[in-house]
Design a protein around this motif. Structure first.
Motif: not given
Length: 211
Positions: A80-99
């Motif tokens: 659900k929207d209120d559930d927490f995203c798994p890590q490190p998946w989230l940061f690897n997804t939103v920050y990976g491949g850039r910067m």
């Protein structure tokens, strides 16, 4: 790599101002803007590492360009929207491949390892590398290696110095001396998230510094 969130309670405005003066940022209006942004980004100088707990709903709002990937993971997990995203998946997804992240492959955790750190939440391999090179060219911390920079920016001194480097290399002082909170905020955050609080904090520090 440091993988735990770190909190510190000993960074004070006096300490930040001392470092600002040492690095040539002496204009009171500019200092007020710097303090306001640092205060906001670090939750009152208490948070020197980006938190890892993001709910799916908030993550989709913050990283809109990665919304489809986040939604796909949410659907996969039947979350659900209120559930927490798994890590490190989230940061690897939103920050990976850039910067500068994941130049050596897609499974090296750069997105997670080089998440925000310091009072300006310095993010990405490129920023960490550029900051390290700046230190070395200045004759400081010559033994500091790239894989230790993330730890350094989460230390008291590194948190402040890395923010000063980011401020100066991006010429943010120009907008600060023009008293333009919006431009300063965009330069720091990449957008206007938290703009109202940033404006209030700027007025607070302007008053404290007698601007």
């Amino acid at each position: 790599m440091a993988s735990m969130d770190k909190k510190i309670m000993t960074i004070t405005t006096d300490l930040v101002i001392r470092e600002l003066n040492q690095y040539g940022i002496t204009n009171k209006l500019e200092q007020a803007h710097f303090l306001a942004q640092a205060d906001h980004e670090s939750a009152g100088f208490t948070k020197l590492s980006e938190g890892t707990k993001y709910r799916f709903g908030r993550a989709k709002a913050i990283w809109f360009s990665r919304k489809s990937a986040i939604q796909a993971k949410q659907d996969e997990l039947k979350a659900k929207d209120d559930d927490f995203c798994p890590q490190p998946w989230l940061f690897n997804t939103v920050y990976g491949g850039r910067m500068g992240n994941e130049k050596n492959g897609t499974n090296d955790n750069d997105g997670f390892d080089y998440r925000g750190g310091g009072i300006f939440q310095l993010t990405g391999t490129d920023n960490h590398l550029a900051f390290m090179n700046w230190l070395h060219k200045s004759g400081k911390y010559l033994d500091l290696a790239l894989d230790k920079v993330d730890e350094f920016v989460k230390s008291e001194e590194g948190a402040i110095i890395s923010a000063i480097w980011f401020w100066q290399v991006n010429s943010i002082g120009i907008a600060a001396r023009a008293d333009n909170v919006t431009k300063v905020s965009v330069a720091i955050n990449g957008g206007t998230i938290g703009l109202e609080e940033r404006q209030k904090l700027t007025e607070k520090y302007k008053k404290e510094l007698g601007v």
